[in-house]
Motif scaffolding. Structure first.
Motif, mmCIF file in Angstrom:
data_model
loop_
_atom_site.group_PDB
_atom_site.id
_atom_site.type_symbol
_atom_site.label_atom_id
_atom_site.label_comp_id
_atom_site.label_asym_id
_atom_site.label_seq_id
_atom_site.Cartn_x
_atom_site.Cartn_y
_atom_site.Cartn_z
ATOM 1 N N VAL A 29 6.032 2.122 -0.599
ATOM 2 C CA VAL A 29 6.267 1.368 0.610
ATOM 3 C C VAL A 29 4.886 0.804 0.829
ATOM 4 O O VAL A 29 4.506 -0.307 2.269
ATOM 5 N N GLY A 30 3.709 1.248 0.224
ATOM 6 C CA GLY A 30 2.289 1.057 0.553
ATOM 7 C C GLY A 30 2.449 -0.873 0.503
ATOM 8 O O GLY A 30 1.569 -1.373 0.355
ATOM 9 N N LYS A 31 3.103 -1.291 -0.244
ATOM 10 C CA LYS A 31 2.662 -2.222 -0.783
ATOM 11 C C LYS A 31 3.630 -3.851 0.223
ATOM 12 O O LYS A 31 2.727 -4.676 0.367
ATOM 13 N N LEU A 32 3.758 -2.882 1.308
ATOM 14 C CA LEU A 32 3.810 -3.810 2.844
ATOM 15 C C LEU A 32 2.525 -4.130 3.125
ATOM 16 O O LEU A 32 2.170 -5.102 3.932
ATOM 17 N N LEU A 33 1.944 -3.317 2.859
ATOM 18 C CA LEU A 33 0.243 -3.690 3.868
ATOM 19 C C LEU A 33 -0.840 -4.923 2.644
ATOM 20 O O LEU A 33 -0.991 -6.066 3.480
ATOM 21 N N LEU A 34 -0.313 -4.451 1.678
ATOM 22 C CA LEU A 34 -0.364 -6.416 0.871
ATOM 23 C C LEU A 34 0.512 -7.562 1.090
ATOM 24 O O LEU A 34 -0.361 -8.403 1.494
ATOM 25 N N LEU A 35 1.513 -6.828 1.273
ATOM 26 C CA LEU A 35 2.813 -8.126 1.743
ATOM 27 C C LEU A 35 2.198 -8.129 2.909
ATOM 28 O O LEU A 35 2.490 -10.362 2.955
#
Length: 270
Positions: A29-35
């Motif tokens: 879910v942390g990848k949402l920040l990268l996206l």
């Protein structure tokens, strides 16, 4: 909901919350920040979606994704972002983090009002004692607010929402929401059917799901579960119970009360 073998934190604005301010591991879910950083960069022109990026040996990571098993070594930034959103590709994630840097992602997160929700490190398989303890950490309250920001932003939000709508993992909250999992066209309310855009995270002892559901109204949610290894499915079952509530709320045409109080207050024990 019965007692659970771990912690289940959630924030569903307009319905209820539980342990919403407790920082927990987020897995992918942390990848949402990268996206979000990628979508912002594409919108401003600071990043070119067609820019080719060659994968380095250090980018490759096992776990979710397909790039580890594909022969092509060069992909566009847009390709890598879509792979990160759709199938949570760990190799694509590492390549994008190398391109934009953790500091930029952290700055964008702060600008978005996230103070406890962060990517701490690249994806590592395995993660050793000398590494940061986890990929990402955050709170349900911040994540639900972040999804609301994505859903209402008219500049970079639509692109990120489109990527989320292409997420292939609908096994948690959306599993209890009737919808077309292949509908990646961004839909606006009101809808007679129900539309879902989400991002999930899966790791040993961690399950997480954040998203936007649109029907007669829009509902944003964030649910994060932490438990002992081997008890993850019990937490997923509980998450799916929350999905029933999210789906019903998205098809509820009634307005929130004037007081703004949620329609539900949790007495869940864990």
């Amino acid at each position: 909901m019965p007692d659970l073998p771990g912690t289940l934190a959630y924030s569903i604005p307009g319905w209820g919350e539980h342990r919403a301010d407790e920082p927990l591991p987020l897995a992918s879910v942390g990848k949402l920040l990268l996206l979000a950083t990628m979508a912002r960069g594409f919108n401003t022109g600071d990043l070119d979606p067609d820019e080719p990026l060659r994968l380095l040996d250090e980018d490759y990571a096992s776990g979710s994704g397909v790039l580890l098993n594909l022969s092509a070594r060069t992909w566009t930034l847009s390709d890598l972002a879509r792979l990160t959103a759709a199938i949570s590709d760990n190799t694509a994630t590492n390549a994008l983090l190398r391109r934009v840097g953790l500091d930029r992602v952290a700055t964008d997160a702060t600008t978005a009002g996230l103070h406890h929700t962060r990517i701490l490190d690249r994806i590592r398989e395995p993660r050793l004692p000398e590494h940061p303890p986890m990929f990402a950490i955050g709170t349900a309250r911040e994540l639900s607010a972040f999804t609301e920001l994505i859903a209402t932003n008219r500049e970079w939000g639509p692109l990120l929402l489109e990527w989320m709508a292409g997420c292939a993992d609908r096994s948690m909250i959306p599993a209890s929401i009737p919808h077309d999992p292949e509908d990646s066209t961004v839909r606006e309310v009101p809808l007679s059917a129900t539309w879902v855009a989400n991002k999930t995270g899966t790791d040993v002892g961690t399950r997480a799901d954040v998203g936007v559901v649109r029907g007669t109204r829009q509902v944003c949610y964030a649910v994060v579960a932490q438990c002992a290894p081997g008890r993850e499915f019990e937490m997923v079952v509980a998450m799916r119970e929350l999905g029933v509530a999210v789906g019903r709320l998205a098809q509820d045409s009634r307005e929130k009360s004037a007081s703004g109080k949620p329609a539900h207050s949790s007495t869940m024990r864990d």
